[in-house]
Design an enzyme around this catalytic site. Sequence first.
Site, PDB file in Angstrom:
ATOM      1  N   LEU A 151       0.863  -1.169   0.000  1.00 20.52           N
ATOM      2  CA  LEU A 151       0.000   0.000   0.000  1.00 20.52           C
ATOM      3  C   LEU A 151       0.900   1.220   0.000  1.00 20.52           C
ATOM      4  CD1 LEU A 151      -2.713  -0.897   2.699  1.00 20.52           C
ATOM      5  CD2 LEU A 151      -2.994  -0.932   0.215  1.00 20.52           C
ATOM      6  N   ASP A 152       0.470   2.283  -0.657  1.00 24.67           N
ATOM      7  CA  ASP A 152       1.251   3.517  -0.653  1.00 24.67           C
ATOM      8  C   ASP A 152       1.407   4.029   0.773  1.00 24.67           C
ATOM      9  OD1 ASP A 152       1.352   3.405  -3.404  1.00 24.67           O
ATOM     10  OD2 ASP A 152      -0.346   4.763  -3.687  1.00 24.67           O
ATOM     11  N   LYS A 153       2.420   4.835   0.992  1.00 21.49           N
ATOM     12  CA  LYS A 153       2.689   5.390   2.321  1.00 21.49           C
ATOM     13  C   LYS A 153       1.445   6.020   2.936  1.00 21.49           C
ATOM     14  CE  LYS A 153       5.356   9.023   4.637  1.00 21.49           C
ATOM     15  NZ  LYS A 153       6.370  10.094   4.469  1.00 21.49           N
ATOM     16  N   THR A 155      -1.723   5.624   2.109  1.00 21.71           N
ATOM     17  CA  THR A 155      -2.949   4.820   2.024  1.00 21.71           C
ATOM     18  C   THR A 155      -3.000   3.925   3.254  1.00 21.71           C
ATOM     19  OG1 THR A 155      -2.964   4.810  -0.400  1.00 21.71           O
ATOM     20  CG2 THR A 155      -4.202   3.071   0.715  1.00 21.71           C
ATOM     21  N   ARG A 250      -5.544   5.507  -7.703  1.00 18.43           N
ATOM     22  CA  ARG A 250      -5.239   6.937  -7.781  1.00 18.43           C
ATOM     23  C   ARG A 250      -5.195   7.420  -9.230  1.00 18.43           C
ATOM     24  NH1 ARG A 250       0.078   7.584  -4.293  1.00 18.43           N
ATOM     25  NH2 ARG A 250      -0.299   9.798  -4.761  1.00 18.43           N
TER      26      ARG A 250
END
Length: 323
Positions: A151-153, A155, A250
């Site tokens: 997961l993105d930082k 998110t 995104r």
Amino acid sequence: MSEDDWDDEEDYKGNSQRERVCTVPASQGGQRLDQALAQLMPDFSRSRLQKWIESGKVQVNGELCTVKDKVWGGEVIRVWPEAEPGTTPDAPEAIPLDIVFEDGALLVVNKPAGMVVHPGNGNPRGTLLNALLHHVPQVSAIPRAGIVHRLDKDTSGLMVVAKTLKAQTDLVRQLQARTVKREYYALVQGEVDRAGIVDAPLARHPLHRTRRAVHPLGKHAVTHYDVVERYPSATLLRCSLETGRTHQIRVHMAHIGHPLVGEKVYSSVRRGRGMRFPRQALHAFRLGLVHPYSGEKMEWEAEIPGDMAGLLEVMRHGGTWGG
């Protein structure tokens, strides 16, 4: 499930370094060495086995062979597994984890926004990987400490981590087969009228190498979305992934003209008033998969975190977001 229920105690202990020995059955006669090994040792991926064959970590009747050499049945194969380069260069750190589920094979965590998954430039410590090495020391013997997706930082939400090599290989195959269920809450800019599907290939951005962009020569990427709740200036969507590309939701939401609220990379919109949101409003709330050992279908959910829930409450009372 208790530890006694495991079929492969060595896998449970995370000991992937011991010598493995097997005999090729007559039914596999005529197969390539890598094909036969992939069936005889399903807890290792075929690509990993090919690397070990090429690096001399595999012997057939005491002889080194190539990937394409064939076996005919009766051969004794010895394999000396090795950790992938860069598997455990990082230090354990006593970082608290929000654990949703844990047994001998799996760890499901609710990652907070702001936590980086892997150490990298600008984020050498304080990552999920560092926390895992402290909480489950045995994952140091597994590539990427058992992390099979990211997961993105900024998110938040659910992630599954493998605690054994067998579990990791199985989870990777489930992800490749697109049988892992992942659903997200995404608060997007503007009013979305109805449910839909975004089917748009993604590739690395031609100018900004850390970004992704819709491109006809990119990798297949599909996002499904449904409307959960509408507000005057935004819409809460439930997104499910058919594929799992970097920044997929995104980029896809920006592509259809509804970038995420708080999006700093894929949106140029900056509102001057309203409640400011410091990150993309994206939360992985549901995760489903098949247990690598028991075959049981499992599913978990994580509530929307406080920052995002607070923003939604403001908007329900007529407020707006401010960037």
